[in-house]
Design a protein around this motif. Structure first.
Motif, PDB file in Angstrom:
ATOM      1  N   ALA A 214      43.148  49.594  20.436  1.00 25.22           N
ATOM      2  CA  ALA A 214      42.562  49.578  21.772  1.00 25.22           C
ATOM      3  C   ALA A 214      42.328  51.009  22.222  1.00 25.22           C
ATOM      4  O   ALA A 214      42.923  51.959  21.696  1.00 25.22           O
ATOM      5  CB  ALA A 214      43.464  48.847  22.769  1.00 25.22           C
ATOM      6  N   ALA A 215      41.451  51.162  23.179  1.00 28.47           N
ATOM      7  CA  ALA A 215      41.214  52.452  23.823  1.00 28.47           C
ATOM      8  C   ALA A 215      41.251  52.244  25.321  1.00 28.47           C
ATOM      9  O   ALA A 215      40.761  51.226  25.830  1.00 28.47           O
ATOM     10  CB  ALA A 215      39.874  53.030  23.396  1.00 28.47           C
ATOM     11  N   LEU A 216      41.829  53.197  26.031  1.00 28.21           N
ATOM     12  CA  LEU A 216      41.967  53.119  27.479  1.00 28.21           C
ATOM     13  C   LEU A 216      41.164  54.244  28.114  1.00 28.21           C
ATOM     14  O   LEU A 216      41.379  55.421  27.813  1.00 28.21           O
ATOM     15  CB  LEU A 216      43.436  53.258  27.900  1.00 28.21           C
ATOM     16  N   VAL A 217      40.240  53.892  28.978  1.00 21.64           N
ATOM     17  CA  VAL A 217      39.490  54.879  29.751  1.00 21.64           C
ATOM     18  C   VAL A 217      39.860  54.689  31.212  1.00 21.64           C
ATOM     19  O   VAL A 217      39.661  53.611  31.782  1.00 21.64           O
ATOM     20  CB  VAL A 217      37.969  54.724  29.540  1.00 21.64           C
ATOM     21  N   ILE A 218      40.435  55.735  31.802  1.00 19.93           N
ATOM     22  CA  ILE A 218      40.945  55.668  33.166  1.00 19.93           C
ATOM     23  C   ILE A 218      40.292  56.776  33.986  1.00 19.93           C
ATOM     24  O   ILE A 218      40.357  57.949  33.602  1.00 19.93           O
ATOM     25  CB  ILE A 218      42.478  55.840  33.190  1.00 19.93           C
ATOM     26  N   GLY A 219      39.657  56.393  35.078  1.00 16.95           N
ATOM     27  CA  GLY A 219      38.973  57.387  35.898  1.00 16.95           C
ATOM     28  C   GLY A 219      37.866  58.099  35.135  1.00 16.95           C
ATOM     29  O   GLY A 219      37.580  59.274  35.374  1.00 16.95           O
ATOM     30  N   GLY A 220      37.237  57.393  34.197  1.00 18.29           N
ATOM     31  CA  GLY A 220      36.148  57.966  33.428  1.00 18.29           C
ATOM     32  C   GLY A 220      36.582  58.807  32.247  1.00 18.29           C
ATOM     33  O   GLY A 220      35.738  59.317  31.502  1.00 18.29           O
TER      34      GLY A 220
ATOM     35  N   VAL B  58      49.211  46.589  33.537  1.00 12.82           N
ATOM     36  CA  VAL B  58      49.628  47.979  33.711  1.00 12.82           C
ATOM     37  C   VAL B  58      48.453  48.871  34.080  1.00 12.82           C
ATOM     38  O   VAL B  58      48.549  49.703  34.981  1.00 12.82           O
ATOM     39  CB  VAL B  58      50.293  48.510  32.414  1.00 12.82           C
ATOM     40  N   VAL B  59      47.320  48.698  33.395  1.00 13.31           N
ATOM     41  CA  VAL B  59      46.179  49.602  33.565  1.00 13.31           C
ATOM     42  C   VAL B  59      45.249  49.149  34.690  1.00 13.31           C
ATOM     43  O   VAL B  59      44.602  49.973  35.328  1.00 13.31           O
ATOM     44  CB  VAL B  59      45.393  49.712  32.234  1.00 13.31           C
ATOM     45  N   ASP B  60      45.158  47.845  34.941  1.00 12.89           N
ATOM     46  CA  ASP B  60      44.274  47.269  35.951  1.00 12.89           C
ATOM     47  C   ASP B  60      42.822  47.701  35.745  1.00 12.89           C
ATOM     48  O   ASP B  60      42.207  48.318  36.615  1.00 12.89           O
ATOM     49  CB  ASP B  60      44.739  47.678  37.353  1.00 12.89           C
ATOM     50  N   PRO B  61      42.234  47.382  34.583  1.00 18.62           N
ATOM     51  CA  PRO B  61      40.848  47.797  34.332  1.00 18.62           C
ATOM     52  C   PRO B  61      39.856  46.911  35.050  1.00 18.62           C
ATOM     53  O   PRO B  61      40.146  45.763  35.390  1.00 18.62           O
ATOM     54  CB  PRO B  61      40.726  47.619  32.810  1.00 18.62           C
ATOM     55  N   GLY B  62      38.665  47.440  35.250  1.00 13.67           N
ATOM     56  CA  GLY B  62      37.603  46.625  35.814  1.00 13.67           C
ATOM     57  C   GLY B  62      36.844  45.872  34.753  1.00 13.67           C
ATOM     58  O   GLY B  62      36.079  44.953  35.053  1.00 13.67           O
ATOM     59  N   LEU B  63      37.050  46.275  33.490  1.00 10.70           N
ATOM     60  CA  LEU B  63      36.276  45.702  32.401  1.00 10.70           C
ATOM     61  C   LEU B  63      37.096  45.729  31.120  1.00 10.70           C
ATOM     62  O   LEU B  63      37.836  46.679  30.863  1.00 10.70           O
ATOM     63  CB  LEU B  63      34.994  46.528  32.198  1.00 10.70           C
ATOM     64  N   VAL B  64      36.950  44.681  30.322  1.00 11.35           N
ATOM     65  CA  VAL B  64      37.491  44.642  28.965  1.00 11.35           C
ATOM     66  C   VAL B  64      36.303  44.483  28.016  1.00 11.35           C
ATOM     67  O   VAL B  64      35.504  43.551  28.161  1.00 11.35           O
ATOM     68  CB  VAL B  64      38.481  43.477  28.771  1.00 11.35           C
TER      69      VAL B  64
ATOM     70  N   LEU C 151      38.958  48.890  25.833  1.00  7.31           N
ATOM     71  CA  LEU C 151      38.220  48.371  24.687  1.00  7.31           C
ATOM     72  C   LEU C 151      39.219  47.873  23.664  1.00  7.31           C
ATOM     73  O   LEU C 151      40.130  48.599  23.273  1.00  7.31           O
ATOM     74  CB  LEU C 151      37.325  49.448  24.077  1.00  7.31           C
ATOM     75  N   LEU C 152      39.073  46.618  23.269  1.00 13.09           N
ATOM     76  CA  LEU C 152      39.926  46.044  22.233  1.00 13.09           C
ATOM     77  C   LEU C 152      39.112  45.875  20.963  1.00 13.09           C
ATOM     78  O   LEU C 152      38.092  45.183  20.953  1.00 13.09           O
ATOM     79  CB  LEU C 152      40.484  44.685  22.663  1.00 13.09           C
TER      80      LEU C 152
ATOM     81  N   ALA D   8      48.188  56.330  22.595  1.00 13.43           N
ATOM     82  CA  ALA D   8      47.774  55.327  23.578  1.00 13.43           C
ATOM     83  C   ALA D   8      46.737  54.398  22.948  1.00 13.43           C
ATOM     84  O   ALA D   8      45.777  54.855  22.324  1.00 13.43           O
ATOM     85  CB  ALA D   8      47.197  56.000  24.819  1.00 13.43           C
ATOM     86  N   GLY D   9      46.934  53.111  23.088  1.00 15.69           N
ATOM     87  CA  GLY D   9      45.994  52.152  22.531  1.00 15.69           C
ATOM     88  C   GLY D   9      46.387  51.587  21.182  1.00 15.69           C
ATOM     89  O   GLY D   9      45.688  50.719  20.656  1.00 15.69           O
ATOM     90  N   GLU D  10      47.505  52.059  20.621  1.00 15.21           N
ATOM     91  CA  GLU D  10      47.949  51.496  19.332  1.00 15.21           C
ATOM     92  C   GLU D  10      48.641  50.158  19.584  1.00 15.21           C
ATOM     93  O   GLU D  10      49.846  49.984  19.373  1.00 15.21           O
ATOM     94  CB  GLU D  10      48.885  52.474  18.626  1.00 15.21           C
TER      95      GLU D  10
END
Length: 405
Positions: free
Chosen positions: A221-227, A328-334, A212-213, A237-239
């Motif tokens: 930003a916020a990073l959600v990995i594996g839920g 780096v993160v390879d997200p499925g969604l932004v 999430l940006l 993380a996310g700054e």
């Protein structure tokens, strides 16, 4: 129908209690037969369970349900007074507060001008903000969203200056706040809280790996990995505002808290100045982006062409940072959130997605935030309720008393 589990009597009581409370929270008010059906418990077990939970003060009667075939039946619901929580959104301008009972019903709201001063005045203003919301009873937990992050290795709020949040950069922040407010306190990054709310009921509800940006005057930003939300070793993380990007000054050039990195490229002041060069002049970034999107959407004329070119450059700048994160993160969604993104709407979202896909091997979907209202308060309330429900519903009920596991 759920299949009841088997184990020792005390363990079974605890499991059945937790299951019934969760069912009542999600589906209540319910009759005793309905609780038995939804939990897979027999009528005698459901009767004993309800008596135990009523004695513990966790469940109360909700009247008689009539007008259906057969005998009238008493209904039951979670006791709202079992616990109260507060969610706070603290910014430079104000403190927003919501108070809710354990069912999630909002019982009070209040807004207070920005906090300031030393630890004493800070505590006083937080107390005043909470008091203004009118909690019906003692609070079991307070969750505060701020534009920064608590470093778990030091207990100090980082990624925020005294100018950003006066009085907050103190040693042992959480113990100080807990002692001052008289209850358990958690301080969480505001963008992380937005991501939690987005994950619970927004655009990211079905995606376990997303970024999430948040873009407004500032970036985050916020990073959600594996839920699960990823906070990082130091909580930062996310700054991404500090993230070095091509075409922007670095911390070496401007100093640690100077305008550099991703913030200098797509922060509010940078975007407003950029759009001004394309003929769109407005007092703040939201109005500038909104005006540019409206002009570009017209599709004809020099002003529309200029505004469209300006927004394409904004999108290209945003995509550069997102591409670095995605690689780096390879997200499925932004998920795009914040005033800049809501002002740009679908027009800007489409431009950013096109630019991002041109820069990355993976092709993450790009969606606008689906949350209404104050998403920071929503995320803070979700976190407060989840924690307190786990404490209360996870209690072992014995002899009519609740005892923590």
């Amino acid at each position: 129908m759920k299949t009841p589990l088997h184990g020792t009597p005390s363990l079974m009581r605890a499991i059945n209690d937790r299951t019934a409370l969760q069912v009542l929270l999600e589906r209540g008010p319910l009759t005793r037969p309905e609780i038995g059906e939804l939990t897979g418990l027999s009528k005698p077990t459901a009767f004993q369970l309800l008596a135990r939970l009523q004695e513990a003060g966790l469940v109360v009667g909700d009247g008689i349900r009539a007008g259906q075939p057969g005998r009238t039946a008493e209904t039951y619901r979670i006791n709202p007074a079992a616990a109260y929580v507060a969610a706070l959104d603290v910014t430079q301008d104000r403190i927003g507060v919501q108070v809710a009972d354990i069912t999630g019903e909002i019982r009070g709201e209040h807004t207070l001008p920005a906090p300031g001063g030393e630890p004493g005045p800070l505590i006083d203003r937080l107390r005043a903000a909470i008091a203004g919301a009118g909690a019906p009873g003692p609070l079991r937990r307070v969750v505060i969203g701020v534009q920064g992050a608590v470093d778990p290795t030091t207990g100090v709020l980082c990624y925020a200056t005294d100018e950003d949040l006066p009085g907050w950069r103190i040693p042992d922040l959480l113990p100080t706040l807990s002692a001052g407010l008289g209850t358990a306190v958690a301080v969480e990054n505001d963008v992380n809280l937005v991501a939690m709310a987005e994950q619970a009921r927004g655009a990211a509800a079905a995606c376990p790996d997303f970024v999430l940006l948040w873009a407004d005057e500032g970036l985050g930003a916020a990073l959600v990995i594996g839920g699960r939300l990823h906070r990082g070793f130091y909580g930062g993380a996310g700054e991404v505002g500090y993230m070095p990007v091509p075409g922007a000054a670095t911390a070496r050039d401007t100093g640690r808290f100077g305008s550099h990195g991703y913030q200098a490229l797509v922060g509010g002041p940078a975007v407003r100045d950029l759009l001004r060069t394309y003929g769109v002049d407005a007092p703040d970034v939201r109005q500038a982006v909104s005006a540019a999107a409206a002009l570009a959407g017209q599709g004809t004329g020099r002003a529309a062409e200029e505004a469209g070119a300006g927004l394409r450059l904004v999108a290209a700048r945003v995509a550069v940072g997102l591409a670095a994160i995605a690689s780096v993160v390879d997200p499925g969604l932004v998920v795009l959130a914040g005033g800049l993104m809501s002002a740009g709407g679908e027009y800007l979202r489409d431009l950013i997605e096109r630019e991002l896909h041109a820069l990355t091997h993976s092709q993450p979907r790009v969606r606008l935030s689906a949350l209404a209202g104050n998403p920071v308060l929503a995320g803070a309330m979700d976190l407060a309720l989840a924690t307190v429900r786990d404490e209360v519903f996870g209690s072992v009920v014995r002899d009519g008393l609740t005892a923590p596991r």
